[in-house]
Write an enzyme that holds these catalytic residues in place. Structure first.
Site: not given
Ligand code: ADQ
Length: 474
Positions: A363, A155
């Protein structure tokens, strides 16, 4: 259809309705096929090393959880996972704090997960493991004779080799990763970084469609950008929320715009830089004073790790300093909320804000960016200001893309967003909606599982644009 076994560090509470997102997507998929979701139960035992998993049934879904000891928690969770891998994979070598006990704890807990998982596995299960806490789990399972297909989804970003090389035992870590049958990343940059690593450090090549041949096996690596349930979030945002409505009416009378930021309070999210960018807007464009404010909602997270204590202090000091410098008796430029907001209120706040400010320093994807888009009304949409270092920026080209380290660039783009004509906002919003619908939560699940089930190659659109060798480094 094979039974699906999902393993992640934490397991969603399957007894409660989840408000959209990943947990719902996975839970739906599990209940359609029948399945198992295994993870840590969130408890820490003082000394007893209980390995017996707790098993609970929710319809066709079995929830399997194990506790961690305090030692596991300190060394596996706070230690190797969140003081080594998390900062390092977010390119923050300066925040890495390693101790040898961390790596031991990481290996021990992965072995513990493998032992517990074996007690519930069936021969033709399909196993899907999530995130950086559990990279060596496939290797542990293989050592215990597990023959099922195992997939992994990361992720968070996967860093370039020169950064990854700072992980203690990085070669072991990547070789463990290559024990999976399918490895999924958020972006082509991440996929390219793995291609560079295997080439430079292991002398292997990533071929067409992300294939790596190793020890007589084929591993498939691919890009599967995660998404949200767009309709569910849009629906939630369209409901009126009394408190937000009152606040919106007040701002309308005052002709005041709102910029919103919503994040876990994590140094990767670039919150001090965001506040500095906002302060620069007020400096460079004095006409913006009293006509805009920034609401920053930050959920506390991992507060036992020093770097998180620091970021909280920095943020409180900075918001105080900006307010001290610019505030007037009837205007407070920064509203900083240290807490979690219910999802319904969050959706309404996104819809009511003229600018969504999503400016992480790094991110994996960033779902807030997609939620902000989903929440907008086409009549009067807001503008997304998005960091070029968010995985989401690889796809969301119609956002205003900024460099979060460059406060002038951020300020310029905030000003542009706040003054953008309606027609341009609508054009951008329309295009962005198409993008988040194309790569929504259902697409992410379906495309990953299709490759894991070996029922096809990478999804056609993604496969075509996947050229790991040419992928640029972010
Ligand atoms: P996170 O780092 O947690 O996830 P993100 O993708 O933004 O980041 O997801 C956060 C979720 O929590 C969003 O749904 C958001 O609405 C919610 N949230 C955040 N702050 C909140 C608050 N103050 N109150 C209420 N809700 C809040 C990791 C990776 C990301 C990747 C996701 C999914 O770091 O890059 O996108 O996994 O793969």
């Amino acid at each position: 259809m094979k039974r699906l076994v999902v393993v992640s560090n934490r397991v969603a509470d399957l007894s409660k309705a989840q408000a959209g997102g990943l947990a719902v997507g996975l839970a739906d998929s599990l209940s359609q096929r029948g399945g198992v979701w295994m993870g840590w139960d969130g408890q820490t035992l003082k000394s007893v090393d209980q390995t017996e998993p707790t098993i609970r049934k929710f319809g066709d879904v079995t929830r399997v959880t194990i506790p961690l000891t305090q030692d596991d928690y300190d060394n596996f969770y706070l230690g190797f996972s969140n003081s080594v891998l998390w900062p390092l994979f977010h390119y923050r070598l300066d925040l890495v704090e390693h101790q040898s006990a961390f790596l031991e704890g990481y290996r021990r807990v992965n072995a513990k997960f493998a032992t517990a998982l074996l007690t519930v596995l069936k021969p033709d299960d399909l196993i899907w493991i999530h995130d950086y806490h559990l990279i060596p789990l496939a290797a542990e399972l293989r050592q215990r004779g597990c023959k099922q297909r195992i997939g992994f989804f990361l992720h968070i970003p996967f860093p370039p080799p020169e950064v990854l090389a700072a992980v203690p035992r990085h070669r072991w870590l990547v070789e463990s990763l290559l024990e999976y049958d399918v490895i999924g990343f958020q972006t082509h940059t991440d996929l390219g970084n793995l291609a560079h690593y295997v080439e430079e450090q292991l002398g292997l090549t990533m071929g067409e469609e992300g294939r790596i041949a190793i020890n007589g096996r084929a591993v498939t690596a691919g890009c599967f950008p995660i998404g949200i349930d767009v309709d569910a979030f849009a629906e939630m945002a369209s409901h009126s929320n009394q408190e937000v409505d009152i606040e919106t009416a007040r701002r309308k009378v005052l002709e005041r715009s709102q910029i919103i930021g919503v994040d876990r309070l994590d140094y990767s999210k670039g919150l001090p830089e965001r506040l500095s960018g906002f302060a620069r807007l007020l400096e460079l464009y004095p006409q913006m004073r009293k006509s805009v404010d920034l609401m920053q909602i930050a959920t506390p997270t991992r507060e036992e790790v020093d770097a998180y204590v620091e970021i909280r202090k920095d943020l409180e000091a900075l918001s105080g300093a900006i307010n001290g410098r610019f505030a007037d008796f009837n205007w407070t430029p920064v509203r900083y909320i240290h807490g979690t907001v219910p999802r319904e209120a969050l959706a309404a706040l996104f819809r009511a804000a003229q600018v969504g400010m999503v400016t992480p320093l790094r991110d994996g994807m960033n779902l807030v960016a997609k939620e902000y888009i989903a929440a907008q009304s086409m009549d009067d949409p807001g503008v997304l200001v998005l960091s070029k270092f968010a995985g989401a920026a690889e796809d969301l080209h119609e956002a205003l893309i900024v460099n979060p380290y460059d406060t002038d660039d951020v300020a310029r783009n905030l000003c542009r967003a706040l003054t953008m004509p309606l027609e341009e906002r609508q054009e951008r919003q329309e295009a962005l909606l198409v993008r988040i619908r194309k790569h929504d939560a259902a697409h992410w699940l379906k495309s990953f599982l299709a490759v894991l089930e070996d029922q096809g190659l990478l999804p056609p659109n993604d496969a075509r644009s996947t050229d790991p060798a040419k992928s640029s480094r972010r």
